[in-house]
Design a protein around this motif. Structure first.
Motif, PDB file in Angstrom:
ATOM      1  N   ALA A  58       0.829  -1.213   0.000  1.00 41.63           N
ATOM      2  CA  ALA A  58       0.000   0.000   0.000  1.00 41.63           C
ATOM      3  C   ALA A  58       0.860   1.259   0.000  1.00 41.63           C
ATOM      4  N   LEU A  59       2.053   1.165   0.554  1.00 43.74           N
ATOM      5  CA  LEU A  59       2.953   2.315   0.601  1.00 43.74           C
ATOM      6  C   LEU A  59       3.853   2.406  -0.632  1.00 43.74           C
ATOM      7  N   ASP A  60       3.524   1.671  -1.661  1.00 43.63           N
ATOM      8  CA  ASP A  60       4.274   1.669  -2.929  1.00 43.63           C
ATOM      9  C   ASP A  60       5.729   1.245  -2.747  1.00 43.63           C
ATOM     10  N   ALA A  61       5.933   0.167  -2.025  1.00 42.23           N
ATOM     11  CA  ALA A  61       7.263  -0.410  -1.856  1.00 42.23           C
ATOM     12  C   ALA A  61       7.211  -1.890  -2.228  1.00 42.23           C
ATOM     13  N   PRO A  62       6.939  -2.206  -3.515  1.00 42.75           N
ATOM     14  CA  PRO A  62       6.762  -3.615  -3.877  1.00 42.75           C
ATOM     15  C   PRO A  62       8.039  -4.445  -3.771  1.00 42.75           C
ATOM     16  N   LEU A  63       9.197  -3.851  -4.038  1.00 40.79           N
ATOM     17  CA  LEU A  63      10.442  -4.611  -3.940  1.00 40.79           C
ATOM     18  C   LEU A  63      10.723  -5.015  -2.496  1.00 40.79           C
ATOM     19  N   LEU A  64      10.484  -4.100  -1.567  1.00 40.35           N
ATOM     20  CA  LEU A  64      10.654  -4.403  -0.160  1.00 40.35           C
ATOM     21  C   LEU A  64       9.636  -5.442   0.308  1.00 40.35           C
ATOM     22  N   ALA A  65       8.410  -5.348  -0.209  1.00 38.29           N
ATOM     23  CA  ALA A  65       7.370  -6.313   0.159  1.00 38.29           C
ATOM     24  C   ALA A  65       7.724  -7.715  -0.334  1.00 38.29           C
ATOM     25  N   VAL A  66       8.243  -7.812  -1.545  1.00 37.38           N
ATOM     26  CA  VAL A  66       8.625  -9.123  -2.091  1.00 37.38           C
ATOM     27  C   VAL A  66       9.806  -9.697  -1.308  1.00 37.38           C
ATOM     28  N   THR A  67      10.766  -8.840  -0.965  1.00 39.62           N
ATOM     29  CA  THR A  67      11.910  -9.300  -0.172  1.00 39.62           C
ATOM     30  C   THR A  67      11.452  -9.823   1.182  1.00 39.62           C
ATOM     31  N   TYR A  68      10.562  -9.093   1.830  1.00 38.95           N
ATOM     32  CA  TYR A  68      10.020  -9.522   3.122  1.00 38.95           C
ATOM     33  C   TYR A  68       9.215 -10.809   2.970  1.00 38.95           C
ATOM     34  N   PHE A  69       8.458 -10.919   1.881  1.00 39.55           N
ATOM     35  CA  PHE A  69       7.649 -12.109   1.627  1.00 39.55           C
ATOM     36  C   PHE A  69       8.522 -13.344   1.452  1.00 39.55           C
ATOM     37  N   VAL A  70       9.697 -13.175   0.856  1.00 42.78           N
ATOM     38  CA  VAL A  70      10.601 -14.307   0.637  1.00 42.78           C
ATOM     39  C   VAL A  70      11.387 -14.656   1.904  1.00 42.78           C
ATOM     40  N   LEU A  71      11.857 -13.659   2.635  1.00 37.86           N
ATOM     41  CA  LEU A  71      12.755 -13.919   3.757  1.00 37.86           C
ATOM     42  C   LEU A  71      12.057 -14.260   5.071  1.00 37.86           C
ATOM     43  N   ALA A  72      10.845 -13.808   5.294  1.00 37.87           N
ATOM     44  CA  ALA A  72      10.152 -14.056   6.557  1.00 37.87           C
ATOM     45  C   ALA A  72       9.915 -15.548   6.833  1.00 37.87           C
ATOM     46  N   PRO A  73       9.486 -16.352   5.861  1.00 38.13           N
ATOM     47  CA  PRO A  73       9.325 -17.789   6.158  1.00 38.13           C
ATOM     48  C   PRO A  73      10.633 -18.490   6.493  1.00 38.13           C
ATOM     49  N   PHE A  74      11.730 -18.071   5.869  1.00 36.17           N
ATOM     50  CA  PHE A  74      13.023 -18.677   6.189  1.00 36.17           C
ATOM     51  C   PHE A  74      13.418 -18.381   7.634  1.00 36.17           C
ATOM     52  N   ALA A  75      13.184 -17.168   8.072  1.00 33.38           N
ATOM     53  CA  ALA A  75      13.515 -16.806   9.454  1.00 33.38           C
ATOM     54  C   ALA A  75      12.646 -17.581  10.439  1.00 33.38           C
ATOM     55  N   SER A  76      11.359 -17.702  10.163  1.00 30.23           N
ATOM     56  CA  SER A  76      10.465 -18.459  11.049  1.00 30.23           C
ATOM     57  C   SER A  76      10.867 -19.928  11.118  1.00 30.23           C
ATOM     58  N   HIS A  77      11.225 -20.487   9.981  1.00 30.70           N
ATOM     59  CA  HIS A  77      11.636 -21.889   9.948  1.00 30.70           C
ATOM     60  C   HIS A  77      12.937 -22.086  10.727  1.00 30.70           C
ATOM     61  N   ALA A  78      13.866 -21.159  10.608  1.00 27.21           N
ATOM     62  CA  ALA A  78      15.131 -21.263  11.336  1.00 27.21           C
ATOM     63  C   ALA A  78      14.898 -21.176  12.842  1.00 27.21           C
ATOM     64  N   ILE A  79      14.003 -20.295  13.266  1.00 25.25           N
ATOM     65  CA  ILE A  79      13.696 -20.174  14.699  1.00 25.25           C
ATOM     66  C   ILE A  79      13.047 -21.446  15.219  1.00 25.25           C
ATOM     67  N   ALA A  80      12.113 -22.009  14.457  1.00 28.82           N
ATOM     68  CA  ALA A  80      11.440 -23.242  14.880  1.00 28.82           C
ATOM     69  C   ALA A  80      12.420 -24.409  14.950  1.00 28.82           C
ATOM     70  N   ASN A  81      13.320 -24.517  13.975  1.00 31.29           N
ATOM     71  CA  ASN A  81      14.313 -25.599  14.000  1.00 31.29           C
ATOM     72  C   ASN A  81      15.272 -25.434  15.167  1.00 31.29           C
ATOM     73  N   ALA A  82      15.692 -24.215  15.437  1.00 35.56           N
ATOM     74  CA  ALA A  82      16.600 -23.986  16.563  1.00 35.56           C
ATOM     75  C   ALA A  82      15.923 -24.354  17.871  1.00 35.56           C
ATOM     76  N   TYR A  83      14.649 -24.062  17.988  1.00 33.13           N
ATOM     77  CA  TYR A  83      13.915 -24.423  19.204  1.00 33.13           C
ATOM     78  C   TYR A  83      13.771 -25.937  19.311  1.00 33.13           C
ATOM     79  N   TYR A  84      13.417 -26.589  18.220  1.00 29.47           N
ATOM     80  CA  TYR A  84      13.155 -28.029  18.243  1.00 29.47           C
ATOM     81  C   TYR A  84      14.433 -28.824  18.516  1.00 29.47           C
ATOM     82  N   TYR A  85      15.495 -28.523  17.804  1.00 29.88           N
ATOM     83  CA  TYR A  85      16.713 -29.301  17.960  1.00 29.88           C
ATOM     84  C   TYR A  85      17.581 -28.837  19.131  1.00 29.88           C
ATOM     85  N   GLY A  86      17.288 -27.674  19.676  1.00 33.00           N
ATOM     86  CA  GLY A  86      18.076 -27.166  20.787  1.00 33.00           C
ATOM     87  C   GLY A  86      17.488 -27.499  22.137  1.00 33.00           C
TER      88      GLY A  86
END
Length: 91
Positions: A58-86
């Motif tokens: 909505a703020l006309d930042a599509p490149l930033l939105a796409v970057t966030y859309f791609v990187l956010a699931p990777f960060a969530s998955h890394a946090i969940a794996n660190a919790y599970y295996y740690g």
């Protein structure tokens, strides 16, 4: 025509802010003594991620939105794996 676009952007930002407030309520509602509460919290934060992506679009930042859309699931998955295996089980 320009006024309609401004009204639509404002409405999208209000909807995104409501989703973020609901996410905060959901995170605070869970108690820490539940088993696997981290996974529920990560699921709730997915709502906030999508709200932020909508707000960025909505703020006309599509490149930033796409970057966030791609990187956010990777960060969530890394946090969940660190919790599970740690986890250390002290029996």
């Amino acid at each position: 025509m320009l006024d309609i676009i401004i009204i639509l952007k404002s409405a999208v930002l209000i909807i995104a802010s409501v989703l973020i407030i609901l996410t905060a309520i959901g995170i605070l509602r869970f108690k820490d003594d539940l088993s696997r509460v981290l996974y529920a919290r990560i699921h709730i934060l997915g709502v906030a991620d999508m709200a932020c992506i909508i707000a960025l679009l909505a703020l006309d930042a599509p490149l930033l939105a796409v970057t966030y859309f791609v990187l956010a699931p990777f960060a969530s998955h890394a946090i969940a794996n660190a919790y599970y295996y740690g986890e250390e089980k002290n029996d």
